[in-house]
Design a protein around this motif. Sequence first.
Motif, PDB file in Angstrom:
ATOM      1  N   LEU A 199       8.188   1.531   5.147  1.00  0.00           N
ATOM      2  CA  LEU A 199       7.984   1.573   6.697  1.00  0.00           C
ATOM      3  C   LEU A 199       8.103   0.174   6.684  1.00  0.00           C
ATOM      4  O   LEU A 199       8.078  -0.745   5.301  1.00  0.00           O
ATOM      5  CB  LEU A 199       6.385   0.889   7.274  1.00  0.00           C
ATOM      6  CG  LEU A 199       5.557   2.852   7.425  1.00  0.00           C
ATOM      7  CD1 LEU A 199       4.686   3.668   7.758  1.00  0.00           C
ATOM      8  CD2 LEU A 199       6.924   3.725   8.055  1.00  0.00           C
TER       9      LEU A 199
ATOM     10  N   MET B 290       4.121  -0.300   4.615  1.00  0.00           N
ATOM     11  CA  MET B 290       3.478   0.728   3.119  1.00  0.00           C
ATOM     12  C   MET B 290       4.978   2.037   2.883  1.00  0.00           C
ATOM     13  O   MET B 290       5.771   2.222   3.694  1.00  0.00           O
ATOM     14  CB  MET B 290       2.368   1.658   4.866  1.00  0.00           C
ATOM     15  CG  MET B 290       1.501   2.126   2.833  1.00  0.00           C
ATOM     16  SD  MET B 290      -0.345   2.688   4.786  1.00  0.00           S
ATOM     17  CE  MET B 290      -1.161   1.407   4.555  1.00  0.00           C
TER      18      MET B 290
ATOM     19  N   GLN C 134       5.490  -6.201   8.660  1.00  0.00           N
ATOM     20  CA  GLN C 134       5.265  -6.597   9.711  1.00  0.00           C
ATOM     21  C   GLN C 134       4.905  -7.589   9.868  1.00  0.00           C
ATOM     22  O   GLN C 134       4.245  -8.600   8.537  1.00  0.00           O
ATOM     23  CB  GLN C 134       3.765  -5.755  10.434  1.00  0.00           C
ATOM     24  CG  GLN C 134       4.486  -4.129  10.927  1.00  0.00           C
ATOM     25  CD  GLN C 134       3.074  -3.389  11.766  1.00  0.00           C
ATOM     26  OE1 GLN C 134       2.308  -3.731  12.206  1.00  0.00           O
ATOM     27  NE2 GLN C 134       2.328  -2.706  10.375  1.00  0.00           N
TER      28      GLN C 134
ATOM     29  N   TYR D  60       6.873   8.701  12.571  1.00  0.00           N
ATOM     30  CA  TYR D  60       6.723   7.158  12.117  1.00  0.00           C
ATOM     31  C   TYR D  60       7.916   6.999  13.790  1.00  0.00           C
ATOM     32  O   TYR D  60       9.349   7.560  13.127  1.00  0.00           O
ATOM     33  CB  TYR D  60       6.914   6.798  11.224  1.00  0.00           C
ATOM     34  CG  TYR D  60       6.014   7.034  10.202  1.00  0.00           C
ATOM     35  CD1 TYR D  60       5.519   7.710   8.633  1.00  0.00           C
ATOM     36  CD2 TYR D  60       4.905   6.457  11.005  1.00  0.00           C
ATOM     37  CE1 TYR D  60       4.722   7.585   8.598  1.00  0.00           C
ATOM     38  CE2 TYR D  60       3.319   6.305   9.847  1.00  0.00           C
ATOM     39  CZ  TYR D  60       3.708   7.119   8.873  1.00  0.00           C
ATOM     40  OH  TYR D  60       2.478   7.585   7.954  1.00  0.00           O
TER      41      TYR D  60
ATOM     42  N   GLN E 111       1.217  -1.499  -0.164  1.00  0.00           N
ATOM     43  CA  GLN E 111      -0.301  -0.259  -0.085  1.00  0.00           C
ATOM     44  C   GLN E 111       1.422   1.551  -0.402  1.00  0.00           C
ATOM     45  O   GLN E 111       2.121   1.221   0.246  1.00  0.00           O
ATOM     46  CB  GLN E 111      -0.976  -0.055   1.033  1.00  0.00           C
ATOM     47  CG  GLN E 111      -1.432  -1.164   1.591  1.00  0.00           C
ATOM     48  CD  GLN E 111      -2.954  -1.753   0.123  1.00  0.00           C
ATOM     49  OE1 GLN E 111      -3.446  -0.299   0.348  1.00  0.00           O
ATOM     50  NE2 GLN E 111      -2.851  -2.621   0.544  1.00  0.00           N
ATOM     51  N   ALA E 112       0.420   2.622  -0.854  1.00  0.00           N
ATOM     52  CA  ALA E 112       0.679   3.360  -0.190  1.00  0.00           C
ATOM     53  C   ALA E 112      -0.099   4.529   0.085  1.00  0.00           C
ATOM     54  O   ALA E 112      -1.398   4.420   0.232  1.00  0.00           O
ATOM     55  CB  ALA E 112       1.116   4.246  -1.734  1.00  0.00           C
ATOM     56  N   MET E 113       0.615   5.800   0.391  1.00  0.00           N
ATOM     57  CA  MET E 113      -0.081   6.685   0.346  1.00  0.00           C
ATOM     58  C   MET E 113       0.734   8.229   0.660  1.00  0.00           C
ATOM     59  O   MET E 113       2.075   7.656   0.846  1.00  0.00           O
ATOM     60  CB  MET E 113      -0.293   6.737   2.315  1.00  0.00           C
ATOM     61  CG  MET E 113      -1.533   7.517   3.190  1.00  0.00           C
ATOM     62  SD  MET E 113      -1.637   6.832   4.911  1.00  0.00           S
ATOM     63  CE  MET E 113      -0.750   7.950   5.937  1.00  0.00           C
TER      64      MET E 113
ATOM     65  N   MET F 259       6.182   2.415  14.700  1.00  0.00           N
ATOM     66  CA  MET F 259       6.213   2.094  13.845  1.00  0.00           C
ATOM     67  C   MET F 259       7.867   2.335  13.136  1.00  0.00           C
ATOM     68  O   MET F 259       7.890   3.553  12.411  1.00  0.00           O
ATOM     69  CB  MET F 259       5.515   3.540  12.940  1.00  0.00           C
ATOM     70  CG  MET F 259       3.976   3.165  13.352  1.00  0.00           C
ATOM     71  SD  MET F 259       3.626   1.301  12.077  1.00  0.00           S
ATOM     72  CE  MET F 259       2.944   2.088  10.583  1.00  0.00           C
TER      73      MET F 259
END
Lengths: 335, 615, 270
Positions: free
Chosen positions: B199, B218, B202, B62, B12-14, B181
Amino acid sequence: MESILLLAHTEADGSLAKPALEALAAAKSLGGELHIGLVGAAIQRGADQVANAGAARILAVSGEAFTQPRYATDAAAAEALCRASGAALVMAPATSRWSRALPGVAFRLGGRVDSHATAIAVENSVPVLTRWFYRQRMEARMTRSQRPWMILLDAGCVAPWSGPAGAAAVESIALPAPETRTSVVGTRAPETGEQTIRPDAKLLFVAGAGWTKKQADGAVHAADAEKLILDFLRASKASLGGSKSLVDLSGEGEAVLRFMTHLNQIGQTGATPRHPKGLSTCCHGEEPHAVGWRFIGQRRAINLDPNCGWARGKADVLYVADAFEVMRHINALLV
Amino acid sequence: MSDSIGAGFERQAMDVDIACVGFGPATAGFLATLSRNLLNADGTPAIESRVMPGMPLQVVCYERADDVGFGVSGIVTRGRGIRAALPDLDLAAIPMAAPVASEKVVYLLDPVGASRRSFALRLADRAFRAFRLHRHFGVELPYVPPFLRKHGGVVLSMGQLMQHLAAEISSSGVVQIWPGMPVAEPLTGESDRVIGIRLADQGVERDGAHQVGFVPGMDIHADLTVVGDGPAGAIGRRLNEQLGLPEGHHQREWALGMKMVVDLPEGSPLQPGTVFHTFGYPEPEIFGFLYVHPGGVATVGIFVPSWFRSPMRTTYRYLQHYVMHPYLWRYLAGGKLRSWGAKSLQESGRRGEPFLAGDGYARIGEGSGSTNVLTGSGVDEAFATGAQLAQAVLELARESRPYTRENLERTYTGRRRASWIEQEARVAEKARDGFHRGVVSGLAGMALAGLTGGKLSLGGSPKPMPSPEQFYSRKVPAAEFHAIVDECRAKALPSHDALMDACGWPAIPFDGQLLVTHQDALLMGGKVQAPAGYADHVRFLNPEFCQACASKLCIEMCSGQAITPGPNGVPQFDREKCVFCGACIWNCPAPMDGDSARTNIAFHAGAGGLHSTEN
Amino acid sequence: MTKPFQIVVCGSIVPDPLQTLEPVTAAGGPALKNEMMLPAVLDPWAGHALFEAAHLAQKVAASKVWLVSLAPKAKLQQVMMMVAQKAPFELVALDGSASGFSDSFETAAALAGAVEAIAGLDRSRLLLFGGWESASRGAGSTLQMIGERLGINEQFQGVDRLTILEDGSLEVLERVEGGKHQVSVCAAPPAVLGWATGNLPEPRNNPQIGMANMRGVMPALQKAKPAPVSNAGLCFQSVSLPKQMRGTRVVKNMPAEEIAREIVAWIGEE
């Protein structure tokens, strides 16, 4: 001294189990006028058991609707008994059935409730309760002024009342079956197929995360660990506990002891069982786990680390040794 | 960048405007300054987000530790930077804070006779004792050199300071801080432009294999990445590797700081705000400190520096001997350990600065070389650099200018160069070089640099480390030395305790209260723990180096005993004991690819570590 | 297709279990030493309840999760930094004491009031979740009283599993004596479920969830109404730390066989 109502639910055969008799002993120790209130499908056997306990009144709510442990019906029954009795103090064993329902009843009566009581005493005619706070890290003694005051007594804290049975005269409190959307379907044993939790066992056996770590030969021996532990439990009839780290590992899909579940966890977010003896293996004995040992009488530990937490005051004896080896020998002796 | 997360998983990306790595005093300075200026009085955005039009600037930080309050430092600070940026902040109102009431510099003699002292120093010691110029084996200097003085300053707990700042910053609602994080790597685009961060994954095994519940880390895309992850921080060091350091700069000088927070015994005469700076014991190279907080609490600690050329140096054992020195033990005996922690300090100062800014990124704090080794202070300096970057960002954002190297150098680096940070860094630049020649030269060099404003200093450059056998030869014959080390390695234990015993250091009389085993300090003091589901963040890259390494200094210096001797001469790592001090990074003697800045140990960010808010 | 649920999770904060805890006497009664300095976490069993709620809400479309929490605002904010990354929820915050020594009756009153005030609450779809006990007070009575105040007569404690059956009814597994579970079926909400640990692992940290949650969390904290909890009628005579130091006998260098004999003898003793 204020009047006391002992609330107890009966077993399937109508009798009273040990926790109820413990609560009865505690109630009697307060010295006030004693009432006994029983709930269950059948109650006469239980009533007869305590006929000679010195109760001024024995009340009961009975019938099909009150067989199963269920909030709506148990709360209604308990409420009816409390109102019929009018006692200022209400004592009950902290069984799962009562723990579910009685706090709600305290609210209905405009009173207050305290659970997990480990002792109750009278000082200057005032009842004083002892219970633990912050997961058995602190012990408190407290009193309340509101009435009725409901007290749920933990099992194993007080010697049970014993006395000859008799023929009890029971006041039956009529109560229409309360409306409820819940029905109890049955009980389910753990899926692992192994019954490892034995609340009445003389010994608690705790398996720590060290069982699933690499041993001196650099390999993990999970299968050996499982066999050693299960063989020991079967031979000794001990109850099995685990540390949070070991239980968490089981959840993460790591090399595990397959019979270990969250129900076995001892300590911070687990149980604090009562057993006269406890044997800890491959566990460091750090504080969040060790709080779960509060009510274990004699404690011994087996750990390869002579500086683990058990070494400094948490255990009576620490054996610095390889638990795999020691348990192998123990199992041979127990056969 | 490679993306090898495996089939069936989507990363995922943000998008955010600004992403920060690490929440320490530098990022706190950045966010505190920034957050006060992001909203207008009526609640509308003062600076609009580019990724979410209509919303204020989206700023996220983070932090790898499990809570913002788990950091470690001394602290005694004049707090100039903090006070300038946050004039309404009353530092003394933070729990465990005390205004500095008295300050002393003390030279500690060796009452035990086991420390390695040069001839000059031994002579001096004899003179001090002969003329009874000491009290409790401590020689109090008649005055505190001006460069050390913390008059008007405050004794603080890092954990409480960071907790306080985080609460203030978060309550603004315009900035988010996310602990637990860890950041795995920076994301770079064309021409080394930094476009964000990735990141950590996990739900992985210790070796990185996927578990049930695997979630790839992410990608956070950001116009500006603010790197404030400290001298041991993975992202800062990765950028150093990728981009290199400026010409002539190096980061060879380090120290490991380790401290205990102690409940003083009842009726202690020590007043809150008392400050001791010490040197001379347990080894002449080891500086130490004692600061007194309110409520009968004291912080006591030491620094083991990289120029202490013992091939089996260690810290915890030395800290225990320090605590037992008569000058301090008269106050500490009967006390109880309440907290413990350790961290690496970057002591290269101005010469350790990386590139402070580039396209899409800026460096702040100790990882950017802001720690001043002459004054022995870093927290305030770090905070100030963060505040300076925030001013720069506000200037650029208001003018809608992009975060390019030129723009950031002009606004951020420019501010930094014009400030007291730079002035004082220049004075400190060569202050410690004399220590490479010896302790007496080192101290003389510091004094010289301090008193002449940096114009004069004693030069010196690092000498190679002696072999372990050589180093111990005076007190431990070679055969005995090898026997000790072999036995320790067979038992998977570090060798330093047995070697120090053999050198005449007395055994520690454990009392279970203040003098406790190393593991007990981790548990009772540091409350060290790591959550499951993350990979080992310390790895030994080339086993042959380890096999050939005689000293295995990483094992001896590991603050948590997380690194222990392993099979085939390669150390093994227990991530549940690691406190992320970073000692392993700078203690590995094996340079990689001829680059003396890189070693055989890879150190990534990870979750877990210390769980105490009192350090 | 099951109709959406409205799951309200009641839970507060407790000190991180790794910390050393000591009681002190304060003006209003006993308190925890340095409570505001200690790192805090979401009450563990309430945390399990929250994760179960999020899990259920994900499976049943259009369901929503609220977290109603009574705690000191500043500490609650810190805990949100960690919890808000785990699962989507809307926060309803009450600013008050999270002390284990506060009365569950009054705490329940404050929480019930906050639940009733939730806009758009549909009782016929309401599931009230929480931990069966807290790690602070450990009473196991708060949820029942909230349920009573809200008029909910279907209550379950020590829950480890909730399954929505085909007809929309709720199958609940509760822990009972002997390491077993009691299986009950409740035809329809509203219902109160006090969770034990359940079976779900702790969710991973998710920055997107965190970001989305934070938009609501900060305003909720800013709006948090003060909820004083008086301990009227409750009197603590003493609160003490148990003396737990035994004189441990550390046995080294004893052969495993001998250790085994000693332990077997010990187990057999009365």
